[in-house]
Design a protein around this motif. Structure first.
Motif, PDB file in Angstrom:
ATOM      1  N   THR A  60       0.732  -1.342  -0.154  1.00 56.12           N
ATOM      2  CA  THR A  60       0.019   0.019   0.017  1.00 56.12           C
ATOM      3  C   THR A  60       0.793   1.303   0.008  1.00 56.12           C
ATOM      4  O   THR A  60       0.579   2.249  -0.768  1.00 56.12           O
ATOM      5  N   ASP A  61       2.033   1.255   0.809  1.00 56.29           N
ATOM      6  CA  ASP A  61       2.931   2.363   1.028  1.00 56.29           C
ATOM      7  C   ASP A  61       3.480   2.567  -0.296  1.00 56.29           C
ATOM      8  O   ASP A  61       3.505   3.831  -0.950  1.00 56.29           O
ATOM      9  N   ALA A  62       3.998   1.325  -1.170  1.00 54.63           N
ATOM     10  CA  ALA A  62       4.460   1.722  -2.335  1.00 54.63           C
ATOM     11  C   ALA A  62       3.653   2.159  -3.581  1.00 54.63           C
ATOM     12  O   ALA A  62       3.977   3.200  -4.263  1.00 54.63           O
ATOM     13  N   LYS A  63       2.320   1.712  -3.386  1.00 54.04           N
ATOM     14  CA  LYS A  63       1.130   2.220  -4.401  1.00 54.04           C
ATOM     15  C   LYS A  63       1.236   3.908  -4.115  1.00 54.04           C
ATOM     16  O   LYS A  63       0.755   4.529  -5.089  1.00 54.04           O
ATOM     17  N   LEU A  96       1.527   6.907  -6.675  1.00 56.89           N
ATOM     18  CA  LEU A  96       0.438   7.798  -6.920  1.00 56.89           C
ATOM     19  C   LEU A  96       0.935   9.074  -6.649  1.00 56.89           C
ATOM     20  O   LEU A  96       0.977   9.995  -7.436  1.00 56.89           O
ATOM     21  N   VAL A  97       1.449   9.472  -5.670  1.00 54.04           N
ATOM     22  CA  VAL A  97       2.152  10.880  -5.137  1.00 54.04           C
ATOM     23  C   VAL A  97       3.093  11.214  -6.086  1.00 54.04           C
ATOM     24  O   VAL A  97       3.164  12.407  -6.716  1.00 54.04           O
ATOM     25  N   GLN A 120       2.910  14.439  -8.620  1.00 55.34           N
ATOM     26  CA  GLN A 120       3.837  15.106  -8.728  1.00 55.34           C
ATOM     27  C   GLN A 120       4.604  15.454 -10.065  1.00 55.34           C
ATOM     28  O   GLN A 120       4.659  16.703 -10.409  1.00 55.34           O
ATOM     29  N   ALA A 121       4.797  14.457 -10.763  1.00 59.56           N
ATOM     30  CA  ALA A 121       5.417  14.594 -12.238  1.00 59.56           C
ATOM     31  C   ALA A 121       4.525  15.130 -12.987  1.00 59.56           C
ATOM     32  O   ALA A 121       4.910  16.099 -13.939  1.00 59.56           O
ATOM     33  N   GLN A 122       3.214  14.842 -12.947  1.00 58.56           N
ATOM     34  CA  GLN A 122       2.094  15.530 -14.076  1.00 58.56           C
ATOM     35  C   GLN A 122       1.835  16.940 -13.553  1.00 58.56           C
ATOM     36  O   GLN A 122       1.845  17.896 -14.535  1.00 58.56           O
TER      37      GLN A 122
END
Length: 268
Positions: free
Chosen positions: A183-186, A190-191, A195-197
């Motif tokens: 979950t932390d990896a997902k 996502l974060v 951030q990249a977008q």
């Protein structure tokens, strides 16, 4: 006529006259009167003794079997020989009795895990009590305290259940950690994606703003000919297209009509 008796080293000789104790003699060559006297020899050296296994009940009514070994030596040959018919057995009974009392005040788990403590308490409890038998216990040791077969089976089942419970808890904790890590990896992905977008959008916006700024700065430095040229280009593209109707204001037509090319097009 005298009889001769050699009392061996580390032994005590008991002289009996007409079956009655008369005196004690030390090791070495001793004389006595045959028929009327005899010399009984008692060893003073240390003797090992292993007591047979016997049942002991703990405070929580669990049955265990005690196995005890001890070392003793005779301190008083007269007491040892004449004041008790079997001083060794009396001593053994004393040891067994005190051991039952000590273990009887402990529960099963405490008894199984405290042999050193039981040894110390047993040695203290016996103390000088065996002196009445002319014996001194030099060392006593609990060899084994195995529970009965029924209790051993119950303990094995409990141990198996505890191990299975611990294993189940370990598996559950492992799965929980795995889920948390996944979950932390997902969430991190996502974060980072967001951030990249966001950074890409900002970069595009900055580029567009820069482009517009540069265009605006360039337009400030051009004259009317630039706009006329742009109008000519637009009319040229319009002439090449399928559009056959263009609506312009009177002012725009008048102004554009001053351009020779466009004037020619309008005259046609």
């Amino acid at each position: 006529m005298f009889g001769i008796k050699i009392v061996r080293q580390n032994c005590k000789g008991l002289v009996e006259t007409l079956g009655k104790y008369s005196r004690s003699v030390d090791a070495g060559l001793q004389f006595y009167v045959p028929i009327f006297q005899k010399i009984r020899t008692v060893e003073l050296a240390m003797h090992p003794l292993r007591l047979q296994k016997y049942s002991v009940i703990t405070q929580d009514n669990a049955e265990i079997e005690a196995s005890v070994t001890l070392n003793y030596h005779v301190t008083d040959a007269k007491k040892y020989t004449y004041e008790n018919s079997d001083s060794v057995e009396s001593m053994a009974q004393l040891v067994r009795g005190h051991l039952r009392d000590i273990i009887g005040r402990m529960d099963l788990n405490a008894a199984l895990g405290s042999t050193s403590k039981i040894n110390a308490e047993l040695a203290h409890a016996i103390g000088d009590l065996t002196n009445i038998y002319g014996i001194n216990v030099d060392r006593v040791n609990i060899d084994e305290l195995p529970p009965s077969k029924e209790i051993q089976k119950a303990m094995d089942k409990q141990l198996t259940a505890d191990r299975e419970r611990v294993a189940a808890i370990a598996r559950a904790e492992g799965e929980a950690r795995n889920i948390k890590l996944t979950t932390d990896a997902k969430n991190k992905a996502l974060v980072e994606t967001a951030q990249a977008q966001a950074q890409a959008t900002k970069t595009r916006a900055d580029a567009e703003s820069y482009r517009i700024t540069k265009i605006q700065e360039a337009l400030k430095n051009v004259d009317d000919n630039y706009f006329k040229d742009q109008s000519i280009t637009a009319f040229t593209n319009l002439a090449e297209s399928d559009t056959n109707l263009v609506v312009l204001s009177k002012e725009d037509i008048t102004e554009l009509g001053q351009v020779p090319v466009i004037k020619k097009m309008l005259d046609q």
